[in-house]
Design a protein around this motif. Structure first.
Motif, PDB file in Angstrom:
ATOM      1  N   ALA A   1     -10.171  12.892   5.376  1.00 30.93           N
ATOM      2  CA  ALA A   1      -8.932  12.144   5.249  1.00 30.93           C
ATOM      3  C   ALA A   1      -9.376  10.663   4.530  1.00 30.93           C
ATOM      4  N   ILE A   2      -8.708  10.418   3.023  1.00 31.67           N
ATOM      5  CA  ILE A   2      -9.168   9.242   2.560  1.00 31.67           C
ATOM      6  C   ILE A   2      -8.251   8.201   2.821  1.00 31.67           C
ATOM      7  N   GLU A   3      -8.378   6.979   3.572  1.00 32.69           N
ATOM      8  CA  GLU A   3      -7.399   6.030   3.573  1.00 32.69           C
ATOM      9  C   GLU A   3      -8.033   4.675   3.329  1.00 32.69           C
ATOM     10  N   LEU A   4      -7.331   3.957   2.667  1.00 31.65           N
ATOM     11  CA  LEU A   4      -7.641   2.493   2.383  1.00 31.65           C
ATOM     12  C   LEU A   4      -7.608   1.629   3.293  1.00 31.65           C
ATOM     13  N   ASP A   5      -6.524   1.803   4.170  1.00 26.68           N
ATOM     14  CA  ASP A   5      -6.189   0.850   5.037  1.00 26.68           C
ATOM     15  C   ASP A   5      -6.982   0.766   6.304  1.00 26.68           C
ATOM     16  N   HIS A   6      -7.875  -0.139   6.572  1.00 27.96           N
ATOM     17  CA  HIS A   6      -9.017  -0.010   7.655  1.00 27.96           C
ATOM     18  C   HIS A   6      -8.347   0.186   8.967  1.00 27.96           C
TER      19      HIS A   6
ATOM     20  N   GLY B   1      -1.445  15.521  -0.013  1.00 31.74           N
ATOM     21  CA  GLY B   1      -1.287  14.005   0.255  1.00 31.74           C
ATOM     22  C   GLY B   1       0.233  13.617  -0.118  1.00 31.74           C
ATOM     23  N   ASN B   2       0.545  12.664   0.720  1.00 33.22           N
ATOM     24  CA  ASN B   2       1.807  12.063   0.586  1.00 33.22           C
ATOM     25  C   ASN B   2       1.357  10.822  -0.229  1.00 33.22           C
ATOM     26  N   LEU B   3       1.464  10.570  -1.376  1.00 33.01           N
ATOM     27  CA  LEU B   3       0.777   9.698  -2.227  1.00 33.01           C
ATOM     28  C   LEU B   3       1.211   8.455  -2.352  1.00 33.01           C
ATOM     29  N   PRO B   4       0.273   7.521  -2.249  1.00 35.04           N
ATOM     30  CA  PRO B   4       0.746   6.073  -2.247  1.00 35.04           C
ATOM     31  C   PRO B   4       1.538   5.819  -3.696  1.00 35.04           C
ATOM     32  N   TYR B   5       2.932   5.601  -3.682  1.00 35.98           N
ATOM     33  CA  TYR B   5       3.651   5.704  -5.004  1.00 35.98           C
ATOM     34  C   TYR B   5       2.901   4.699  -5.946  1.00 35.98           C
ATOM     35  N   TYR B   6       2.350   3.561  -5.772  1.00 36.18           N
ATOM     36  CA  TYR B   6       1.973   2.835  -6.821  1.00 36.18           C
ATOM     37  C   TYR B   6       0.667   3.225  -7.566  1.00 36.18           C
ATOM     38  N   ILE B   7       0.060   4.403  -7.180  1.00 35.50           N
ATOM     39  CA  ILE B   7      -0.990   4.947  -7.964  1.00 35.50           C
ATOM     40  C   ILE B   7      -0.865   6.521  -8.042  1.00 35.50           C
TER      41      ILE B   7
ATOM     42  N   LEU C   1       0.804  -1.146   0.033  1.00 34.55           N
ATOM     43  CA  LEU C   1       0.204  -0.068   0.062  1.00 34.55           C
ATOM     44  C   LEU C   1       0.904   1.602  -0.049  1.00 34.55           C
ATOM     45  N   GLY C   2       2.260   1.186  -0.152  1.00 36.86           N
ATOM     46  CA  GLY C   2       2.990   2.215  -0.135  1.00 36.86           C
ATOM     47  C   GLY C   2       3.172   2.903   1.157  1.00 36.86           C
ATOM     48  N   GLN C   3       3.258   2.140   2.184  1.00 37.91           N
ATOM     49  CA  GLN C   3       3.157   3.045   3.529  1.00 37.91           C
ATOM     50  C   GLN C   3       4.752   3.183   3.797  1.00 37.91           C
ATOM     51  N   ASN C   4       4.952   4.388   3.307  1.00 41.49           N
ATOM     52  CA  ASN C   4       6.498   4.900   3.866  1.00 41.49           C
ATOM     53  C   ASN C   4       6.082   6.292   4.628  1.00 41.49           C
ATOM     54  N   PHE C   5       5.953   6.248   5.683  1.00 42.77           N
ATOM     55  CA  PHE C   5       5.215   7.284   6.721  1.00 42.77           C
ATOM     56  C   PHE C   5       6.641   8.437   6.755  1.00 42.77           C
TER      57      PHE C   5
ATOM     58  N   ILE D   1      -9.069  17.985   1.699  1.00 44.89           N
ATOM     59  CA  ILE D   1      -9.091  16.550   1.419  1.00 44.89           C
ATOM     60  C   ILE D   1      -7.826  15.893   1.310  1.00 44.89           C
ATOM     61  N   GLU D   2      -7.460  15.324   2.424  1.00 44.34           N
ATOM     62  CA  GLU D   2      -6.023  14.541   2.327  1.00 44.34           C
ATOM     63  C   GLU D   2      -6.139  13.124   1.793  1.00 44.34           C
ATOM     64  N   ILE D   3      -5.196  12.830   0.873  1.00 42.57           N
ATOM     65  CA  ILE D   3      -5.134  11.579   0.244  1.00 42.57           C
ATOM     66  C   ILE D   3      -4.130  10.559   1.139  1.00 42.57           C
ATOM     67  N   GLY D   4      -4.557   9.555   1.750  1.00 44.68           N
ATOM     68  CA  GLY D   4      -3.592   8.550   2.348  1.00 44.68           C
ATOM     69  C   GLY D   4      -2.923   9.210   3.621  1.00 44.68           C
ATOM     70  N   PRO D   5      -3.718   9.668   4.713  1.00 48.94           N
ATOM     71  CA  PRO D   5      -3.319  10.038   5.891  1.00 48.94           C
ATOM     72  C   PRO D   5      -2.312   9.276   6.679  1.00 48.94           C
ATOM     73  N   GLY D   6      -2.414   7.789   6.525  1.00 50.00           N
ATOM     74  CA  GLY D   6      -1.491   7.059   7.084  1.00 50.00           C
ATOM     75  C   GLY D   6      -1.752   7.191   8.833  1.00 50.00           C
ATOM     76  N   LEU D   7      -0.888   7.288   9.516  1.00 50.24           N
ATOM     77  CA  LEU D   7      -0.760   7.516  10.805  1.00 50.24           C
ATOM     78  C   LEU D   7      -1.085   9.024  11.250  1.00 50.24           C
TER      79      LEU D   7
ATOM     80  N   ALA E   1     -11.691   4.516   2.342  1.00 48.33           N
ATOM     81  CA  ALA E   1     -12.035   4.110   0.804  1.00 48.33           C
ATOM     82  C   ALA E   1     -10.613   4.279  -0.097  1.00 48.33           C
ATOM     83  N   ASP E   2     -10.954   3.827  -1.094  1.00 47.69           N
ATOM     84  CA  ASP E   2      -9.896   3.868  -2.203  1.00 47.69           C
ATOM     85  C   ASP E   2     -10.087   4.994  -2.774  1.00 47.69           C
ATOM     86  N   VAL E   3      -8.992   5.918  -2.994  1.00 47.74           N
ATOM     87  CA  VAL E   3      -8.860   7.341  -3.545  1.00 47.74           C
ATOM     88  C   VAL E   3      -9.448   7.332  -4.833  1.00 47.74           C
ATOM     89  N   LEU E   4      -9.322   6.214  -5.815  1.00 44.65           N
ATOM     90  CA  LEU E   4      -9.390   6.047  -7.107  1.00 44.65           C
ATOM     91  C   LEU E   4     -11.022   5.830  -7.392  1.00 44.65           C
TER      92      LEU E   4
END
Ligand code: SAM
Length: 267
Positions: free
Chosen positions: A67-72, A113-119, A19-23, A45-51, A91-94
């Motif tokens: 803040a939209i985060e895929l990881d439950h 957003g510090n974007l997940p690199y794979y998307i 999930l590209g989790q480099n915090f 709107i923040e994309i991928g807030p992580g921690l 949710a998935d930002v896409l």
């Protein structure tokens, strides 16, 4: 404020590489990004807030934030940390209903957003081609991905994302970060880009034209335009009327050439 390692261990979590989790763990960078993304009166709107590295300072400004985060699991951690003006959307930002989220926030918005690199590419493509009322975006991505926004016609990095972004936004690099700014450390350097909406309207159908024009980079524009249902002779005529050479390839056209060409397309 707790460190990334402390938060992960407290909640029994491990960074999910897929999930590209480099915090982000660089306090000065976090402060600068939050300052760039928070303008008085502009919900975020923040994309991928992580921690919550960037989320917390953003939320502390009091601005409404979603803040939209895929990881439950990360959503659970965040919910316990955020003040009432900030909410987490699992949710998935896409796929998320960005228009609905923006409407709930009200008025113009900033995106951060510090974007997940794979998307990175599909995410930025979704944002720049949307009708969301975005005034500013502050986006962190791998340096190689950032280079695409400054690519010149004729270079291999030049493509639909470059053209669309440059027509709609003023783009600048605000910050460059080394792997040491993250936990776990990625293998590459990153850039923080600021996109300021320039107010320019682009013609209807530009996204479709760009998609077709760059469909096969080694083919001529005339060839690729047949993918839009245009007969070869009509495509050639269109290219001629736009003042372009018959054998031109899409990668040689400037953003303004695409706008002109789009304006000539049959409706
Ligand atoms: N903002 C945090 C920071 O700077 O420390 C985390 C950034 S990390 C590079 C990317 C975040 O995006 C992760 O939290 C990851 O779980 C989340 N993510 C990955 N894929 C996603 C998707 N499709 N939609 C929304 N979030 C996603």
């Amino acid at each position: 404020m707790k460190s990334v390692k402390e938060l992960l261990s407290e909640h029994g979590l491990n960074p999910n590489k897929a999930l590209g989790q480099n915090f982000l763990s660089d306090g000065a960078a976090i402060e600068r990004i939050a300052a760039l993304a928070s303008e008085p009166g502009l919900p975020i709107i923040e994309i991928g807030p992580g921690l919550g590295a960037i989320t917390l300072p953003l939320a502390e400004t009091g601005l409404p934030l979603a803040a939209i985060e895929l990881d439950h699991a990360l959503c659970g951690v965040l919910e316990g940390l955020l003040p009432a003006n900030a909410s987490v959307v699992n949710a998935d930002v896409l796929k998320a209903d960005l228009e609905g989220i923006a409407e709930r926030l009200g008025g113009e918005i900033a995106v951060c957003g510090n974007l997940p690199y794979y998307i990175t590419s599909p995410t930025v493509m979704r944002l720049v081609s949307s009708k969301l009322p975005i005034r500013r975006m502050v986006l962190m991505m791998q340096k190689e991905a950032a280079d695409r926004f400054f690519a010149e016609p004729g270079s291999k990095n030049y493509g639909p994302l470059t053209v669309l972004s440059r027509l709609r936004y003023e783009i600048r690099t605000a910050l460059e970060l080394s792997p040491a700014s993250y936990f776990p450390q990625p293998e590459v350097s990153s850039s923080v880009l600021v996109f300021d909406r320039n107010g320019a309207e682009t013609p209807e159908g530009l996204e479709t034209l760009l998609k077709c024009a760059f469909r096969m980079r080694r083919k001529t524009l005339a060839n690729n335009l047949s993918g839009m249902g245009l007969a070869r002779t009509d495509a050639a005529e269109l290219i001629n009327r736009a003042g372009l050479a018959p054998s031109v390839r899409a990668e040689a056209l400037s953003p303004e050439d695409f706008v002109r060409l789009c304006g000539l397309l049959p409706r």
